[in-house]
Design a protein around this motif. Sequence first.
Motif, PDB file in Angstrom:
ATOM      1  N   GLY A   1       1.256   8.398  -4.710  1.00 14.99           N
ATOM      2  CA  GLY A   1       0.661   8.702  -3.410  1.00 14.99           C
ATOM      3  C   GLY A   1      -0.603   7.922  -3.141  1.00 14.99           C
ATOM      4  O   GLY A   1      -1.096   7.899  -2.016  1.00 14.99           O
ATOM      5  N   GLY A   2      -1.156   7.283  -4.182  1.00 13.52           N
ATOM      6  CA  GLY A   2      -2.333   6.446  -4.015  1.00 13.52           C
ATOM      7  C   GLY A   2      -1.959   5.147  -3.305  1.00 13.52           C
ATOM      8  O   GLY A   2      -0.798   4.749  -3.272  1.00 13.52           O
ATOM      9  N   ALA A   3      -2.956   4.476  -2.742  1.00 11.47           N
ATOM     10  CA  ALA A   3      -2.689   3.273  -1.959  1.00 11.47           C
ATOM     11  C   ALA A   3      -3.530   2.100  -2.431  1.00 11.47           C
ATOM     12  O   ALA A   3      -4.669   2.266  -2.868  1.00 11.47           O
ATOM     13  CB  ALA A   3      -2.963   3.527  -0.483  1.00 11.47           C
ATOM     14  N   VAL A   4      -2.937   0.933  -2.320  1.00 10.66           N
ATOM     15  CA  VAL A   4      -3.666  -0.307  -2.533  1.00 10.66           C
ATOM     16  C   VAL A   4      -3.692  -1.043  -1.202  1.00 10.66           C
ATOM     17  O   VAL A   4      -2.668  -1.136  -0.517  1.00 10.66           O
ATOM     18  CB  VAL A   4      -3.055  -1.173  -3.665  1.00 10.66           C
ATOM     19  CG1 VAL A   4      -1.597  -1.508  -3.426  1.00 10.66           C
ATOM     20  CG2 VAL A   4      -3.860  -2.465  -3.850  1.00 10.66           C
TER      21      VAL A   4
ATOM     22  N   LEU B   1      -3.579  -7.312   6.610  1.00  8.45           N
ATOM     23  CA  LEU B   1      -3.882  -6.272   5.634  1.00  8.45           C
ATOM     24  C   LEU B   1      -2.597  -5.616   5.185  1.00  8.45           C
ATOM     25  O   LEU B   1      -1.844  -5.091   6.009  1.00  8.45           O
ATOM     26  CB  LEU B   1      -4.819  -5.215   6.237  1.00  8.45           C
ATOM     27  CG  LEU B   1      -5.198  -4.055   5.324  1.00  8.45           C
ATOM     28  CD1 LEU B   1      -6.124  -4.546   4.219  1.00  8.45           C
ATOM     29  CD2 LEU B   1      -5.866  -2.945   6.138  1.00  8.45           C
ATOM     30  N   THR B   2      -2.328  -5.677   3.891  1.00  2.72           N
ATOM     31  CA  THR B   2      -1.194  -4.966   3.325  1.00  2.72           C
ATOM     32  C   THR B   2      -1.662  -3.604   2.844  1.00  2.72           C
ATOM     33  O   THR B   2      -2.734  -3.489   2.234  1.00  2.72           O
ATOM     34  CB  THR B   2      -0.604  -5.744   2.138  1.00  2.72           C
ATOM     35  OG1 THR B   2       0.096  -6.875   2.649  1.00  2.72           O
ATOM     36  CG2 THR B   2       0.366  -4.912   1.327  1.00  2.72           C
ATOM     37  N   ILE B   3      -0.872  -2.598   3.147  1.00  3.83           N
ATOM     38  CA  ILE B   3      -1.093  -1.258   2.594  1.00  3.83           C
ATOM     39  C   ILE B   3       0.180  -0.908   1.834  1.00  3.83           C
ATOM     40  O   ILE B   3       1.272  -0.918   2.409  1.00  3.83           O
ATOM     41  CB  ILE B   3      -1.385  -0.209   3.676  1.00  3.83           C
ATOM     42  CG1 ILE B   3      -2.610  -0.627   4.491  1.00  3.83           C
ATOM     43  CG2 ILE B   3      -1.569   1.171   3.026  1.00  3.83           C
ATOM     44  CD1 ILE B   3      -2.867   0.280   5.692  1.00  3.83           C
ATOM     45  N   ALA B   4       0.041  -0.639   0.556  1.00  2.00           N
ATOM     46  CA  ALA B   4       1.180  -0.249  -0.269  1.00  2.00           C
ATOM     47  C   ALA B   4       0.856   1.108  -0.907  1.00  2.00           C
ATOM     48  O   ALA B   4      -0.155   1.233  -1.599  1.00  2.00           O
ATOM     49  CB  ALA B   4       1.463  -1.292  -1.339  1.00  2.00           C
ATOM     50  N   ARG B   5       1.700   2.099  -0.635  1.00  2.24           N
ATOM     51  CA  ARG B   5       1.511   3.446  -1.202  1.00  2.24           C
ATOM     52  C   ARG B   5       2.432   3.591  -2.396  1.00  2.24           C
ATOM     53  O   ARG B   5       3.641   3.391  -2.303  1.00  2.24           O
ATOM     54  CB  ARG B   5       1.834   4.521  -0.165  1.00  2.24           C
ATOM     55  CG  ARG B   5       1.548   5.934  -0.678  1.00  2.24           C
ATOM     56  CD  ARG B   5       1.947   6.991   0.338  1.00  2.24           C
ATOM     57  NE  ARG B   5       3.359   6.982   0.619  1.00  2.24           N
ATOM     58  CZ  ARG B   5       4.293   7.621  -0.113  1.00  2.24           C
ATOM     59  NH1 ARG B   5       3.944   8.284  -1.193  1.00  2.24           N
ATOM     60  NH2 ARG B   5       5.564   7.579   0.233  1.00  2.24           N
ATOM     61  N   LYS B   6       1.846   3.935  -3.522  1.00  5.78           N
ATOM     62  CA  LYS B   6       2.629   4.100  -4.749  1.00  5.78           C
ATOM     63  C   LYS B   6       3.525   5.319  -4.631  1.00  5.78           C
ATOM     64  O   LYS B   6       3.085   6.385  -4.237  1.00  5.78           O
ATOM     65  CB  LYS B   6       1.696   4.228  -5.955  1.00  5.78           C
ATOM     66  CG  LYS B   6       2.414   4.298  -7.285  1.00  5.78           C
ATOM     67  CD  LYS B   6       1.415   4.310  -8.428  1.00  5.78           C
ATOM     68  CE  LYS B   6       2.103   4.398  -9.770  1.00  5.78           C
ATOM     69  NZ  LYS B   6       1.133   4.395 -10.866  1.00  5.78           N
TER      70      LYS B   6
ATOM     71  N   VAL C   1       6.693   1.016  -4.372  1.00  6.47           N
ATOM     72  CA  VAL C   1       5.751   1.311  -3.295  1.00  6.47           C
ATOM     73  C   VAL C   1       6.461   1.401  -1.949  1.00  6.47           C
ATOM     74  O   VAL C   1       7.557   0.869  -1.772  1.00  6.47           O
ATOM     75  CB  VAL C   1       4.642   0.235  -3.197  1.00  6.47           C
ATOM     76  CG1 VAL C   1       3.818   0.162  -4.480  1.00  6.47           C
ATOM     77  CG2 VAL C   1       5.204  -1.121  -2.827  1.00  6.47           C
ATOM     78  N   ASP C   2       5.800   2.071  -1.015  1.00 11.32           N
ATOM     79  CA  ASP C   2       6.125   1.989   0.407  1.00 11.32           C
ATOM     80  C   ASP C   2       5.092   1.032   0.979  1.00 11.32           C
ATOM     81  O   ASP C   2       3.906   1.116   0.644  1.00 11.32           O
ATOM     82  CB  ASP C   2       6.024   3.355   1.081  1.00 11.32           C
ATOM     83  CG  ASP C   2       7.046   4.329   0.524  1.00 11.32           C
ATOM     84  OD1 ASP C   2       8.222   3.939   0.410  1.00 11.32           O
ATOM     85  OD2 ASP C   2       6.653   5.464   0.192  1.00 11.32           O
ATOM     86  N   PHE C   3       5.525   0.153   1.873  1.00 11.38           N
ATOM     87  CA  PHE C   3       4.715  -1.001   2.216  1.00 11.38           C
ATOM     88  C   PHE C   3       4.656  -1.234   3.715  1.00 11.38           C
ATOM     89  O   PHE C   3       5.641  -1.041   4.425  1.00 11.38           O
ATOM     90  CB  PHE C   3       5.343  -2.213   1.508  1.00 11.38           C
ATOM     91  CG  PHE C   3       5.127  -3.550   2.149  1.00 11.38           C
ATOM     92  CD1 PHE C   3       4.007  -4.291   1.862  1.00 11.38           C
ATOM     93  CD2 PHE C   3       6.075  -4.085   3.020  1.00 11.38           C
ATOM     94  CE1 PHE C   3       3.821  -5.537   2.422  1.00 11.38           C
ATOM     95  CE2 PHE C   3       5.897  -5.330   3.586  1.00 11.38           C
ATOM     96  CZ  PHE C   3       4.762  -6.060   3.287  1.00 11.38           C
TER      97      PHE C   3
ATOM     98  N   ILE D   1       6.011  -7.692  -2.606  1.00  7.97           N
ATOM     99  CA  ILE D   1       5.633  -6.307  -2.322  1.00  7.97           C
ATOM    100  C   ILE D   1       6.619  -5.674  -1.347  1.00  7.97           C
ATOM    101  O   ILE D   1       6.964  -4.494  -1.481  1.00  7.97           O
ATOM    102  CB  ILE D   1       4.189  -6.219  -1.798  1.00  7.97           C
ATOM    103  CG1 ILE D   1       3.208  -6.659  -2.896  1.00  7.97           C
ATOM    104  CG2 ILE D   1       3.860  -4.795  -1.355  1.00  7.97           C
ATOM    105  CD1 ILE D   1       1.767  -6.750  -2.439  1.00  7.97           C
ATOM    106  N   ALA D   2       7.107  -6.449  -0.382  1.00  9.32           N
ATOM    107  CA  ALA D   2       8.069  -5.910   0.591  1.00  9.32           C
ATOM    108  C   ALA D   2       9.339  -5.418  -0.093  1.00  9.32           C
ATOM    109  O   ALA D   2      10.005  -4.508   0.412  1.00  9.32           O
ATOM    110  CB  ALA D   2       8.404  -6.973   1.636  1.00  9.32           C
ATOM    111  N   SER D   3       9.671  -5.977  -1.245  1.00 11.59           N
ATOM    112  CA  SER D   3      10.890  -5.556  -1.947  1.00 11.59           C
ATOM    113  C   SER D   3      10.595  -4.744  -3.211  1.00 11.59           C
ATOM    114  O   SER D   3      11.509  -4.412  -3.960  1.00 11.59           O
ATOM    115  CB  SER D   3      11.722  -6.792  -2.319  1.00 11.59           C
ATOM    116  OG  SER D   3      11.006  -7.598  -3.241  1.00 11.59           O
TER     117      SER D   3
END
Length: 126
Positions: free
Chosen positions: A69-72, A120-125, A109-111, A103-105
């Motif tokens: 649920g954390g994000a990068v 800006l990329t946001i990726a949620r674990k 993560v959800d991206f 990251i898209a694949s």
Amino acid sequence: SKEYTDIARRYWAKAGLDTKIELRLGPAVETLKELAKTEAGKFDLAFIDANKTDYRNYYEVVLTLLRPGGAVLIDNVLWSGDVADPKNTDEETVILRDLNTFIASDNRVDFVLLPIADGLTIARKR
């Protein structure tokens, strides 16, 4: 440099955060790996804005630090639009283009890639 760390410490204290911030100086990938030995899965958020050639390495280590649920957040992923030009083979452009594709694949993560500012990329674990 000491001058910058002194300024940072002064403002951390002024904001009442000096007891909550731990300054670690050193090569980022090694510092993150060392942090992951004791802090894996404990972070809610990470922000990557550093030398582009190590973005993938930062991303991999940061994922170990994030809780589910954390994000990068990753800055500069559009690189002034250069990543959209396949003729641009500049090293940093190719690295960012490849990172976006990876990251898209990445099923860990959800991206989303936001086309604001320089991207800006946001990726949620997961």
